[in-house]
Structures are given as C-alpha cells and as structure tokens.
Design a protein around this motif. Sequence first.
Motif, PDB file in Angstrom:
ATOM      1  N   ASP A   1       0.861  -1.184   0.000  1.00  0.00           N
ATOM      2  CA  ASP A   1       0.000   0.000   0.000  1.00  0.00           C
ATOM      3  C   ASP A   1       0.892   1.228   0.000  1.00  0.00           C
ATOM      4  N   SER A   2       1.804   1.273   0.993  1.00  0.00           N
ATOM      5  CA  SER A   2       2.723   2.401   1.102  1.00  0.00           C
ATOM      6  C   SER A   2       3.923   1.936   1.941  1.00  0.00           C
ATOM      7  N   THR A   3       5.137   2.227   1.483  1.00  0.00           N
ATOM      8  CA  THR A   3       6.324   1.827   2.262  1.00  0.00           C
ATOM      9  C   THR A   3       6.302   2.532   3.615  1.00  0.00           C
ATOM     10  N   GLN A   4       5.676   3.710   3.634  1.00  0.00           N
ATOM     11  CA  GLN A   4       5.607   4.490   4.859  1.00  0.00           C
ATOM     12  C   GLN A   4       4.778   3.746   5.915  1.00  0.00           C
TER      13      GLN A   4
ATOM     14  N   LYS B   1       5.788  -1.118  -6.416  1.00  0.00           N
ATOM     15  CA  LYS B   1       4.517  -0.427  -6.698  1.00  0.00           C
ATOM     16  C   LYS B   1       3.804  -0.093  -5.405  1.00  0.00           C
ATOM     17  N   GLN B   2       3.362   1.141  -5.273  1.00  0.00           N
ATOM     18  CA  GLN B   2       2.547   1.490  -4.111  1.00  0.00           C
ATOM     19  C   GLN B   2       1.102   1.680  -4.553  1.00  0.00           C
ATOM     20  N   LYS B   3       0.210   0.986  -3.850  1.00  0.00           N
ATOM     21  CA  LYS B   3      -1.214   1.113  -4.170  1.00  0.00           C
ATOM     22  C   LYS B   3      -1.781   2.400  -3.572  1.00  0.00           C
ATOM     23  N   LYS B   4      -1.203   2.778  -2.412  1.00  0.00           N
ATOM     24  CA  LYS B   4      -1.724   3.983  -1.740  1.00  0.00           C
ATOM     25  C   LYS B   4      -0.574   4.862  -1.291  1.00  0.00           C
ATOM     26  N   GLY B   5       0.298   5.227  -2.229  1.00  0.00           N
ATOM     27  CA  GLY B   5       1.437   6.086  -1.900  1.00  0.00           C
ATOM     28  C   GLY B   5       0.934   7.416  -1.329  1.00  0.00           C
ATOM     29  N   ARG B   6       1.597   7.883  -0.283  1.00  0.00           N
ATOM     30  CA  ARG B   6       1.147   9.106   0.386  1.00  0.00           C
ATOM     31  C   ARG B   6       2.157  10.227   0.241  1.00  0.00           C
TER      32      ARG B   6
ATOM     33  N   SER C   1      -2.164  12.342  -2.219  1.00  0.00           N
ATOM     34  CA  SER C   1      -1.716  11.002  -2.633  1.00  0.00           C
ATOM     35  C   SER C   1      -0.443  11.158  -3.465  1.00  0.00           C
ATOM     36  N   TRP C   2       0.315  10.065  -3.575  1.00  0.00           N
ATOM     37  CA  TRP C   2       1.574  10.110  -4.328  1.00  0.00           C
ATOM     38  C   TRP C   2       1.504   9.023  -5.389  1.00  0.00           C
ATOM     39  N   GLU C   3       1.510   9.417  -6.632  1.00  0.00           N
ATOM     40  CA  GLU C   3       1.310   8.507  -7.758  1.00  0.00           C
ATOM     41  C   GLU C   3       2.528   7.569  -7.881  1.00  0.00           C
TER      42      GLU C   3
ATOM     43  N   ILE D   1      10.615   4.375  -1.221  1.00  0.00           N
ATOM     44  CA  ILE D   1      11.436   3.820  -0.140  1.00  0.00           C
ATOM     45  C   ILE D   1      11.196   4.570   1.171  1.00  0.00           C
ATOM     46  N   SER D   2      11.261   3.861   2.283  1.00  0.00           N
ATOM     47  CA  SER D   2      11.174   4.517   3.604  1.00  0.00           C
ATOM     48  C   SER D   2      12.298   3.991   4.487  1.00  0.00           C
ATOM     49  N   ILE D   3      12.891   4.901   5.250  1.00  0.00           N
ATOM     50  CA  ILE D   3      13.968   4.514   6.171  1.00  0.00           C
ATOM     51  C   ILE D   3      13.494   4.763   7.599  1.00  0.00           C
TER      52      ILE D   3
ATOM     53  N   ILE E   1       9.845  14.230  -0.348  1.00  0.00           N
ATOM     54  CA  ILE E   1      10.239  13.548   0.892  1.00  0.00           C
ATOM     55  C   ILE E   1       9.132  13.740   1.936  1.00  0.00           C
ATOM     56  N   LEU E   2       8.811  12.674   2.621  1.00  0.00           N
ATOM     57  CA  LEU E   2       7.782  12.731   3.660  1.00  0.00           C
ATOM     58  C   LEU E   2       8.382  12.211   4.954  1.00  0.00           C
ATOM     59  N   THR E   3       8.457  13.081   5.976  1.00  0.00           N
ATOM     60  CA  THR E   3       9.017  12.650   7.261  1.00  0.00           C
ATOM     61  C   THR E   3       7.896  12.536   8.280  1.00  0.00           C
TER      62      THR E   3
ATOM     63  N   GLY F   1      10.468   8.932   4.265  1.00  0.00           N
ATOM     64  CA  GLY F   1      10.120   8.252   3.014  1.00  0.00           C
ATOM     65  C   GLY F   1      10.412   9.183   1.855  1.00  0.00           C
ATOM     66  N   PHE F   2      10.886   8.629   0.762  1.00  0.00           N
ATOM     67  CA  PHE F   2      11.022   9.477  -0.425  1.00  0.00           C
ATOM     68  C   PHE F   2      10.657   8.730  -1.693  1.00  0.00           C
ATOM     69  N   GLY F   3      10.107   9.492  -2.605  1.00  0.00           N
ATOM     70  CA  GLY F   3       9.716   8.958  -3.896  1.00  0.00           C
ATOM     71  C   GLY F   3      10.495   9.708  -4.962  1.00  0.00           C
ATOM     72  N   ILE F   4      11.153   8.948  -5.844  1.00  0.00           N
ATOM     73  CA  ILE F   4      11.902   9.593  -6.927  1.00  0.00           C
ATOM     74  C   ILE F   4      11.343   9.097  -8.261  1.00  0.00           C
TER      75      ILE F   4
HETATM   76  C1  BTN Z   1       5.597  14.800  -1.165  1.00  0.00           C
HETATM   77  O1  BTN Z   1       6.288  15.427  -1.973  1.00  0.00           O
HETATM   78  O2  BTN Z   1       4.424  15.139  -0.935  1.00  0.00           O
HETATM   79  C2  BTN Z   1       6.205  13.619  -0.457  1.00  0.00           C
HETATM   80  C3  BTN Z   1       6.083  12.365  -1.267  1.00  0.00           C
HETATM   81  C4  BTN Z   1       6.646  11.144  -0.556  1.00  0.00           C
HETATM   82  C5  BTN Z   1       6.431   9.861  -1.334  1.00  0.00           C
HETATM   83  C6  BTN Z   1       7.158   8.707  -0.728  1.00  0.00           C
HETATM   84  S1  BTN Z   1       7.214   7.303  -1.791  1.00  0.00           S
HETATM   85  C7  BTN Z   1       7.820   6.306  -0.498  1.00  0.00           C
HETATM   86  C8  BTN Z   1       7.083   6.718   0.767  1.00  0.00           C
HETATM   87  N1  BTN Z   1       5.837   5.998   0.872  1.00  0.00           N
HETATM   88  C9  BTN Z   1       4.772   6.784   0.758  1.00  0.00           C
HETATM   89  O3  BTN Z   1       3.586   6.412   0.810  1.00  0.00           O
HETATM   90  N2  BTN Z   1       5.180   8.065   0.597  1.00  0.00           N
HETATM   91  C10 BTN Z   1       6.608   8.185   0.601  1.00  0.00           C
END
Ligand code: BTN
Length: 325
Positions: free
Chosen positions: A93-96, A117-122, A128-130, A139-141, A193-195, A210-213
């Motif tokens: 759903d989301s690595t976060q 693949k994230q089904k519900k990236g945030r 939402s994050w496509e 990825i999330s650390i 980046i989402l902290t 978490g960051f999405g590139i």
């Molecule tokens: C933003 O710019 O709004 C932050 C986007 C963060 C996206 C990443 S992708 C990996 C991790 N998992 C999530 O659901 N969100 C972050």
Amino acid sequence: MKDSKRNQLIQLLAKHEEDYISGQTLSDKLGISRTAVWKHINELKKDGYQFESAPRKGYKLIHRSSDLSESSIKWDLQTNWVGQKVYFQEEMDSTQDYAHRLARKNAEHGTVVITNKQKKGRGRMNRSWESNHPEGIWISILLRPDTPPHHASQMTLFTAVSIVESLRLITNADIQIKWPNDLYLNGKKICGILTEMQAELDQIDYLIIGFGINVNQTLATFPEDLKNKSTSLSIETGKEWNRKELIQIILENFEDHYHHYLENGFHHTKQKWMNYAYKLNEKVEVKTPKSHYSATIQGINDEGALIVKKENQQLETIYSAEIHW
Ligand code: BTN
C-alpha cells in the motif's frame, strides 16, 4: 540470525564474483551447514541471480540481478547500519505505512522498506503520491535517533542533500532543493520527501523518512495531469537509470551524512543545502494558512527554517508554508 548469514553470504559472493567459491568454504566462513548455504543460494536464484555450479569447485556467479529485491539491494551495499535490514515486496500500500508497522514491532534503526509499486502512496499534507508502477524509487527509512523532536526537520533536510548529491553524481543532472524538501530538475519536481515521527515531548521514539523519486517514467507513461509540474530523471536526461544502483548510492550517502550531522551538527548540512537551493535570491510567493505575500528567498537558519525578505525589506522566518512562483 538468518538475515545476517544471508548478508555475509552476499558479501562473500560479491567479493569472489570472478571465481568459483566452494560450498565448503562458504559453510566454514559463515559457520552454517552446506545445506543451509544451498538454501540461501536458492533464495538468491529466486531474486534473479544466476550461478554456475560445478562438482568440487562450488558456485560461481554468472548473472547479477538488477531487479529490485532484498538481495540485490544488499549486494555490495557499503553501509554499516542503513539497509542492513531490508524489507522488499513487489507491491505494498505504502512503504511508509509498512515502516510504521515495523517500527511498532521494534524494528531496528536503519531498517529500509522498498517496493516496486505502491497502491496507496502518500505525499505531504494528506495528498496522494502517484506510484503504482515500477518506474520510480519508493522507499522509507526507519530511524531511532537519540535527539529531540525539533531536530526532525533538520534530518529531512540532510536527507534531501544526500539524495541530491547522489543523483547529481550518477546522472550529472543539475538537481536542486526546493524548501523544505522537494527536489527539482529543469523547473519540475522529480522527488518528494515525507518525514513522519512518533515522539514524546523531549525525545523521538522513531522517525520514518520516506522518499519517492521519479526515475524511469517516459513522456508516454507519465500521468498527463502531472506533466506541467513534475517530471522524471529519464524524461530530462533521455536515459534509463538503474534504480538499484541509485538506491545503494543514496543509502551510502545518507549514512555518511547522518554521522556527519550527529558529530558536527547542522552547520555542514546547511552549507550544502544552500549550494543546491532552488530559487535562492529569487522572488517567490509565500502562502501560509494566514497570509500570502511576495518575498525573496535568503536561505535557511540553523534550525532549517526558511528565511525570506519581504517587499518591505523585513526578514521573515518560515517554519511551514507553500512556496510558489
Ligand atoms: C511529497 O512530496 O508530498 C512527499 C512524497 C513522498 C512519497 C514517498 S514514496 C515512499 C514513501 N511511501 C509513501 O507512501 N510516501 C513516501
């Protein structure tokens, strides 16, 4: 235990990539049975690694996998603690969210969660994050820093610096940081980046960065409605990039920055951040819940807050706002 043996096996195989290494040598060096070695090798095969095996000679690697997997990320990863535990799944759903669940089960500092693949990236601000495709890095650390909660924003800033430096090194692209922590290339966003943090008043329990590139999306696959504001490394550079290699460099750089930050404080990060700052000394629109005004970006202060100069020449310190132009 099983995990650390796999890590050691991967390190040994990576060191002997050109030659055969016998099952007995692996078993002796790792202190596990030959059957256990064979089982680990089979797991690696499932992750796309191919081996030649010959009687008496042992195993020789003939194909390294560049697909993302727990093994490929750990293969030759030059870190001491970041990514020593990797959770990889084809889909999440989301690595976060996955990392939050691990954190609540006491997962260790430096644990990394990755998916294709994230089904519900945030994204930030409940957006939402496509990311329901394997063309990016999602990825999330998980971190358990021994620092007060107000240091979290500084850690987000040094994450941005680590990613920028890694991407610049590999791609040569002129990537910059838009405050607080979006990465921009040629005027469009390529990384967010989402902290998120769980904390007491004076102590962080855990932090998930978490960051999405956007890496290998092309003009044909990039969502039409995002094209005017966002882009990918491939679209801007005309090349396809190896996501595994990018992830490894980022994790290595991140670990270096982390130590530097703990030992020397925020000053070093701040200087680097300024080198990569997007729209520095340029006019932007600042939008907070209470006001909206034009100002010029001056930099960041020692806490990582943005300093802008208003049209009446007054300096303003901004902790939370949207910056437009
Ligand atoms: C933003 O710019 O709004 C932050 C986007 C963060 C996206 C990443 S992708 C990996 C991790 N998992 C999530 O659901 N969100 C972050």
